[in-house]
Write a protein that holds these residues in place. Structure first.
Motif, short mmCIF file in Angstrom:
data_model
loop_
_atom_site.label_atom_id
_atom_site.label_comp_id
_atom_site.label_asym_id
_atom_site.label_seq_id
_atom_site.Cartn_x
_atom_site.Cartn_y
_atom_site.Cartn_z
N PRO A 155 -18.49 -7.72 -0.91
CA PRO A 155 -18.84 -6.57 -0.07
C PRO A 155 -17.66 -6.00 0.72
O PRO A 155 -17.47 -4.78 0.74
CB PRO A 155 -19.90 -7.13 0.86
N THR A 156 -16.87 -6.87 1.34
CA THR A 156 -15.76 -6.35 2.15
C THR A 156 -14.78 -5.58 1.28
O THR A 156 -14.40 -4.45 1.59
CB THR A 156 -15.02 -7.51 2.86
N GLY A 157 -14.39 -6.20 0.17
CA GLY A 157 -13.45 -5.54 -0.73
C GLY A 157 -14.01 -4.23 -1.25
O GLY A 157 -13.31 -3.22 -1.32
N ALA A 158 -15.30 -4.23 -1.57
CA ALA A 158 -15.92 -3.02 -2.11
C ALA A 158 -15.91 -1.91 -1.07
O ALA A 158 -15.60 -0.76 -1.39
CB ALA A 158 -17.35 -3.32 -2.54
N LEU A 159 -16.22 -2.25 0.17
CA LEU A 159 -16.25 -1.21 1.20
C LEU A 159 -14.85 -0.68 1.48
O LEU A 159 -14.67 0.52 1.70
CB LEU A 159 -16.84 -1.77 2.49
N ILE A 160 -13.87 -1.56 1.43
CA ILE A 160 -12.50 -1.12 1.65
C ILE A 160 -12.08 -0.16 0.55
O ILE A 160 -11.51 0.90 0.78
CB ILE A 160 -11.56 -2.34 1.74
N MET A 161 -12.44 -0.52 -0.68
CA MET A 161 -12.10 0.36 -1.80
C MET A 161 -12.84 1.69 -1.67
O MET A 161 -12.26 2.76 -1.91
CB MET A 161 -12.48 -0.32 -3.10
N LEU A 162 -14.11 1.63 -1.26
CA LEU A 162 -14.88 2.86 -1.10
C LEU A 162 -14.27 3.76 -0.03
O LEU A 162 -14.21 4.98 -0.20
CB LEU A 162 -16.30 2.51 -0.68
N MET A 206 -13.22 -2.87 7.71
CA MET A 206 -13.37 -1.53 7.18
C MET A 206 -12.68 -0.52 8.09
O MET A 206 -11.99 0.40 7.62
CB MET A 206 -14.85 -1.20 7.06
N VAL A 207 -12.87 -0.69 9.41
CA VAL A 207 -12.21 0.22 10.35
C VAL A 207 -10.69 0.17 10.15
O VAL A 207 -10.03 1.21 10.07
CB VAL A 207 -12.59 -0.12 11.80
N VAL A 229 -5.29 1.97 7.06
CA VAL A 229 -4.44 1.66 5.91
C VAL A 229 -4.60 2.74 4.84
O VAL A 229 -3.63 3.20 4.23
CB VAL A 229 -4.78 0.27 5.33
N GLY A 230 -5.87 3.17 4.64
CA GLY A 230 -6.15 4.20 3.66
C GLY A 230 -5.39 5.49 3.96
O GLY A 230 -4.85 6.13 3.06
N VAL A 289 -8.08 -8.83 8.12
CA VAL A 289 -8.88 -8.73 6.89
C VAL A 289 -8.27 -7.70 5.95
O VAL A 289 -8.12 -7.94 4.75
CB VAL A 289 -10.33 -8.34 7.23
N ALA A 290 -7.93 -6.54 6.51
CA ALA A 290 -7.50 -5.42 5.67
C ALA A 290 -6.13 -5.65 5.07
O ALA A 290 -5.82 -5.09 4.02
CB ALA A 290 -7.51 -4.13 6.48
N LEU A 291 -5.30 -6.44 5.73
CA LEU A 291 -3.92 -6.56 5.27
C LEU A 291 -3.69 -7.75 4.34
O LEU A 291 -2.55 -8.14 4.12
CB LEU A 291 -2.96 -6.62 6.47
N THR A 292 -4.74 -8.34 3.79
CA THR A 292 -4.49 -9.32 2.73
C THR A 292 -4.04 -8.55 1.49
O THR A 292 -4.38 -7.38 1.32
CB THR A 292 -5.75 -10.12 2.39
N LEU A 293 -3.29 -9.24 0.65
CA LEU A 293 -2.71 -8.56 -0.50
C LEU A 293 -3.80 -7.92 -1.36
O LEU A 293 -3.68 -6.79 -1.82
CB LEU A 293 -1.90 -9.58 -1.32
N LYS A 294 -4.89 -8.66 -1.53
CA LYS A 294 -5.97 -8.18 -2.39
C LYS A 294 -6.57 -6.90 -1.81
O LYS A 294 -6.78 -5.92 -2.52
CB LYS A 294 -7.05 -9.26 -2.50
N ASN A 295 -6.82 -6.91 -0.51
CA ASN A 295 -7.46 -5.75 0.08
C ASN A 295 -6.54 -4.54 0.15
O ASN A 295 -6.99 -3.40 0.03
CB ASN A 295 -8.03 -6.08 1.46
#
Lengths: 499, 160
Positions: A57-64, A358-359, A364-365, A13-19
């Motif tokens: 929601p997923t994208g938002a949480l990743i950005m947060l 998110m984890v 990645v963050g 999930v996290a490693l898509t280009l968008k995320n």
């Protein structure tokens, strides 16, 4: 192994280009705002909340999550370069970090802080993945009485760990609980303490309270105490620590990660202790303790690792139990709720992609921080030289737009101004506002659980002591409070915070 | 902190910790207000709590904390009350209120510069020209960023 397949799901999930792009953007703006002196992580996140609104929601949480790490790391950058801690957890970093900067080794200090943080972040990510499932199962066994007692324990921890007078910290928690009761009663639907205002019938928005107290009240206070900003002049020096630096820092990083991770899991803002504990430990273990305070690299590596480890493991009580351990996490609850996610054990079972995504994005963050920060140090230094008279109107307008955008409501902005005044008075009276925020966040849930457990026990308070888990939690809470009130411990507690 | 504590003793009034005394008074006033607000809500019983039970219980505890603080301020030395200033709160909070009042009626194009310039007056180093240029430039950036790049439904021009 379950854990690895879950992590694999998360990374997919996290490693898509968008995320990845969202995580990058989050880290970048988080650091950008977090670097500004006088803007702590709470104000940073509240200010940047609206930029996540348009996302899923997923994208938002990743950005947060990215914003959160950026804000944390930004605070450390300010601590090293300007000698101004953005928040309690980077106080320790100013001691040796700024000394290193003065000796022309700012780059190395920032570098080791980033590397230590990255290592700590990796370990903490694994820890979350490992503990997530068992703790979630445990949480599902909890009844209302256990939940209530757990929250009581969390609040007691927050009191014990707050700076200054214990009585004042207790009063702040109670004040937070009181503010949480404003709004419509959960069971009867009756309006409580709304003063007849329609905009209060849904209760006070957390972001409004947090922004008033940590955004606006801080600005007012900063304007009163003109800072002597001691931005490092001259060169930043090379960023990559040398062989000798690594040799000196790898053990502190390991130890800091360990201490920070464990303290971070504790409910009630244990994470704030991590850097202090790590620094004290490094100083004790050092062959030559006199180097500390004069630019010892261990004094940066250990606390910074502990800081980041704690910042990350603090997600564990939030994601598994739905109980935010500190004010920053409380803000994350608000952010998640806006996106329709109620943090708690059900998140993992109902939206596994979101949880594990998110984890994974936390890891990645952390990687992003190393990648972004080191090359961009020059920009941060320039940003630090912007005078406060220009900085605070900018903070003001970002805060206003941020608050307005949450509900598109001008009255929210007015309430924020009110809480700004309230926060200013409270600060002037020597109260620490962080426990109030925690009390506010836990208030609604505590009331709900208290009422539920008393209905179940037919009004008998003994239910909290009859149930073994609940009784143990309450005993721990009482013991902590008694210990903190003992004169000898009180003294050493004061020492820890003044050092 | 120690020397500050010593200086703080007020001769005459008997209050040794001025800050704590005022802090306690502040809490007590809030508590009384909350008790008054909660007074018409049904208490219920422990078995089935009404909406008024916890607000009143918490308010009483806050009040109790305030009273203890006030009492202890006579017994233990503590810091003096810090001076309150009016300039910061007035202009910062005034700027925020101006934003709230104008954002719907006039839009960000007015609310932005207005609140920022008014807010800038909170600083001792205020300079008309600089504050105005900065406020206008930043408002333009905000409009591009929040309205166009992020698509937030914030009114930019509302008065036309």
């Amino acid at each position: 192994m379950d854990m690895f397949s879950n992590l694999a799901l998360g990374f997919s999930v996290a490693l898509t280009l968008k995320n990845i792009a969202l995580c990058f953007a989050g880290c970048f703006v988080g650091t950008l705002i977090g670097v500004l002196p006088g803007v702590g992580p709470i104000a940073t996140i509240a200010m940047l909340l609206p930029i996540t609104f348009g996302l899923d929601p997923t994208g938002a949480l990743i950005m947060l999550a990215g914003i959160y790490y950026g804000a944390q790391y930004g605070g450390s950058t300010t601590a090293i370069l300007v000698n101004l801690p953005g928040e309690a957890t980077s106080v320790v970093t100013t001691l040796d970090g700024h000394q290193m900067a003065k000796q022309g080794r700012a780059g190395v200090a920032l570098g080791i802080a980033a590397i230590g943080s990255f290592f700590a972040g990796c370990v903490a990510t694994l820890l979350i993945a490992a503990l997530g499932l068992p703790l979630t199962r445990l949480a599902q066994l909890f009844g209302p009485a256990e939940y209530f007692s757990l929250m009581v324990m969390g609040l007691v921890f927050a009191v014990v760990l707050a700076r200054g007078s214990i009585l004042k910290a207790i009063c702040m928690i109670l004040l937070g609980l009181m503010l949480a009761q404003v709004g419509t009663d959960l069971e009867t639907g009756q309006e409580r303490m709304t003063l007849g205002l329609i905009s209060l019938s849904d209760g006070i928005d957390f972001a409004v309270l947090a922004m008033g107290i940590f955004g606006f009240a801080e600005i007012i206070r900063n304007l009163e105490n003109p800072e002597t900003r001691d931005v490092v002049r001259g060169t930043i020096g090379r960023l990559l620590p040398g062989k000798e630096d690594f040799r000196q820092s790898y053990m502190p990083i390991l130890r800091g990660t360990f201490i920070g991770s464990i303290l971070g899991i504790l409910p009630g803002n244990g994470a704030v202790l991590g850097p202090f504990a790590a620094y004290t430990m490094e100083k004790r273990l050092a062959k030559d303790p006199s180097r500390f305070g004069r630019g010892a690299i261990e004094g940066v590596a250990g606390p910074e690792s502990a800081n980041n480890a704690g910042a990350q493991t603090a997600f564990i009580p939030l994601l598994t139990l739905g109980i935010p351990p500190n004010a920053v996490m409380a803000l994350m609850v608000g952010a998640m709720t806006i996106h329709g996610i109620i943090p708690g054990p059900q998140v993992m079972t109902r939206n596994p992609e979101l949880f594990w995504g998110m984890v994974a994005s936390m890891w990645v963050g952390n990687l992003m921080l190393v990648i972004i920060n080191l090359p961009l140090v020059g920009i941060w230094v320039k940003l630090l030289k912007v005078p406060y008279r220009l900085m605070f109107p900018a903070i003001l307008i970002f805060c206003c737009i941020g608050i307005y955008s949450i509900n598109n409501s001008p009255s929210d902005v007015m309430f924020t101004a009110f809480f700004g005044l309230f926060g200013y008075i409270v600060l002037k009276l020597g109260f620490e506002p962080a426990p109030m925020l925690l009390g506010f966040v836990l208030g609604k849930l505590m009331e709900e659980k208290l009422r539920q457990s008393l209905i179940l026990s037919r009004g008998d308070f003994m239910t909290f002591l009859d149930r073994p888990v609940s009784a143990v939690l309450l005993v721990i809470a009482v013991a902590m409070l008694v210990l903190a009130l003992l004169p000898s411990i009180r003294k050493s507690r004061d020492e820890v915070f003044t050092e | 902190m120690a020397n500050q504590d010593e200086q703080a003793g007020r001769a005459g009034s008997g209050i040794r910790a001025q800050q704590d005394f005022v802090a306690g008074l502040f809490l007590a006033v809030i508590a009384l207000f909350a008790i008054w607000q909660a007074s018409d809500m049904p208490l219920g019983t422990l078995r089935a709590m009404g909406p008024g039970m916890l607000p009143r219980a918490v308010a009483v505890m806050v009040g109790l904390g305030g009273v203890i603080l006030m009492v202890s301020s006579f017994l233990e030395e503590g810091p003096a009350l810090e001076r309150f200033h009016w300039r910061g709160p007035l202009f910062i909070l005034g700027g925020i209120l101006l934003f709230a009042l104008t954002i719907r009626t006039a839009g960000l194009i007015v609310a932005g510069p207005l609140s920022m310039i008014f807010g800038s007056l909170a600083s001792d180093e205020f300079n008309w020209k600089e504050a105005a240029i900065f406020a206008v430039a930043l408002t333009a950036i905000c409009i591009v960023l929040f309205k166009f790049a992020l698509g937030l439904p914030i009114p930019v021009i509302a008065f036309m």
